[in-house]
Design a protein around this motif. Sequence first.
Motif, PDB file in Angstrom:
ATOM      1  N   TYR A  18      24.046 -36.355  30.338  1.00 50.86           N
ATOM      2  CA  TYR A  18      22.639 -35.973  30.482  1.00 50.86           C
ATOM      3  C   TYR A  18      22.616 -34.721  31.343  1.00 50.86           C
ATOM      4  CZ  TYR A  18      17.766 -36.021  32.027  1.00 50.86           C
ATOM      5  OH  TYR A  18      16.471 -35.667  32.309  1.00 50.86           O
ATOM      6  N   GLY A  19      22.285 -33.604  30.687  1.00 49.93           N
ATOM      7  CA  GLY A  19      22.281 -32.346  31.419  1.00 49.93           C
ATOM      8  C   GLY A  19      23.649 -31.927  31.926  1.00 49.93           C
ATOM      9  N   LEU A  24      14.495 -36.147  37.912  1.00 54.56           N
ATOM     10  CA  LEU A  24      15.733 -35.495  37.523  1.00 54.56           C
ATOM     11  C   LEU A  24      15.536 -34.941  36.124  1.00 54.56           C
ATOM     12  CD1 LEU A  24      18.640 -35.070  38.670  1.00 54.56           C
ATOM     13  CD2 LEU A  24      19.302 -37.122  37.417  1.00 54.56           C
ATOM     14  N   THR A  25      15.441 -33.609  35.996  1.00 58.40           N
ATOM     15  CA  THR A  25      15.134 -32.988  34.708  1.00 58.40           C
ATOM     16  C   THR A  25      16.206 -31.977  34.315  1.00 58.40           C
ATOM     17  OG1 THR A  25      13.834 -31.209  35.728  1.00 58.40           O
ATOM     18  CG2 THR A  25      12.659 -33.237  35.135  1.00 58.40           C
ATOM     19  N   VAL A  26      16.244 -31.683  33.027  1.00 65.94           N
ATOM     20  CA  VAL A  26      17.161 -30.673  32.504  1.00 65.94           C
ATOM     21  C   VAL A  26      16.510 -29.303  32.686  1.00 65.94           C
ATOM     22  CG1 VAL A  26      18.419 -29.836  30.477  1.00 65.94           C
ATOM     23  CG2 VAL A  26      18.062 -32.306  30.815  1.00 65.94           C
ATOM     24  N   LEU A  78      21.074 -29.866  35.462  1.00 62.48           N
ATOM     25  CA  LEU A  78      19.965 -30.676  35.956  1.00 62.48           C
ATOM     26  C   LEU A  78      19.382 -30.080  37.232  1.00 62.48           C
ATOM     27  CD1 LEU A  78      21.553 -34.226  35.526  1.00 62.48           C
ATOM     28  CD2 LEU A  78      19.871 -33.148  34.025  1.00 62.48           C
ATOM     29  N   HIS A 103      13.965 -41.185  34.596  1.00 63.35           N
ATOM     30  CA  HIS A 103      14.648 -40.352  35.605  1.00 63.35           C
ATOM     31  C   HIS A 103      13.656 -39.861  36.661  1.00 63.35           C
ATOM     32  CE1 HIS A 103      18.278 -40.436  33.207  1.00 63.35           C
ATOM     33  NE2 HIS A 103      17.623 -39.939  32.174  1.00 63.35           N
ATOM     34  N   TRP A 121      19.125 -41.656  38.117  1.00 62.89           N
ATOM     35  CA  TRP A 121      19.858 -41.700  36.853  1.00 62.89           C
ATOM     36  C   TRP A 121      19.503 -42.932  36.035  1.00 62.89           C
ATOM     37  CZ3 TRP A 121      23.015 -38.029  34.802  1.00 62.89           C
ATOM     38  CH2 TRP A 121      23.781 -38.379  33.697  1.00 62.89           C
TER      39      TRP A 121
END
Length: 221
Positions: free
Chosen positions: A130-131, A218-220, A206, A167, A162
Amino acid sequence: MKQRYAVVVLFALIVASNMVSLTSYRATEELVTKDMNQALAKTLEQQQSNVISADTIRVFNGYLRMKSLKGKAVLAVDTKRHFRPRPEVSTATILSLSDQRPAMVLWSMTLLWGLFCFYRHRRLAAMDLYGGLALVDGRFVDAKGSVVKLTPMQQQLMEMLWQSPSHRLSKTEICDALWPKKENASETLYTLIRRLKPIVEEHSNLKIEADRGRAYELTVK
């Protein structure tokens, strides 16, 4: 260890194995050549003729000092040197006489390391990224396979973000989980987030975004 370093080590082991094997082969080849030349010189001196016969080969083998070489070395006629006999031995024979044990040890290490690299590559390929980040065996690993070094508190916060389906966690949820006995942990959380952000951004795509201090996500990028 990063993937490219693992590949470098693999190629280094391959080169080292070949060099050790070739060095042993060359050293043995030199010893074999010297032994055959001295045996031929004594044979011709005794025979006083360049004609090759069954007796010539028998005498030649008798003068060989390397017991393991007897019966494997042959005499050929060198037409470029007035039909003078020339000793010959096969590459396989020299290889069998050379000490290849160190090379075999290195080749075994190379094989094991190659299998490790293959397994590691398959494992990274199968990771749920993820990211550019994955949680493997309780540790965060980047896309190159390197473990992201986190403090225990940073690790705990990252796992919470996570494992959250979105997220995203509220400030209250984080503080209650990390500092249940502390009445006001806002400043502590802010410091933790501030130190964690650059680590996350350095090892992945991230970032940790704040929603007016009420929640963190928690973002891309």
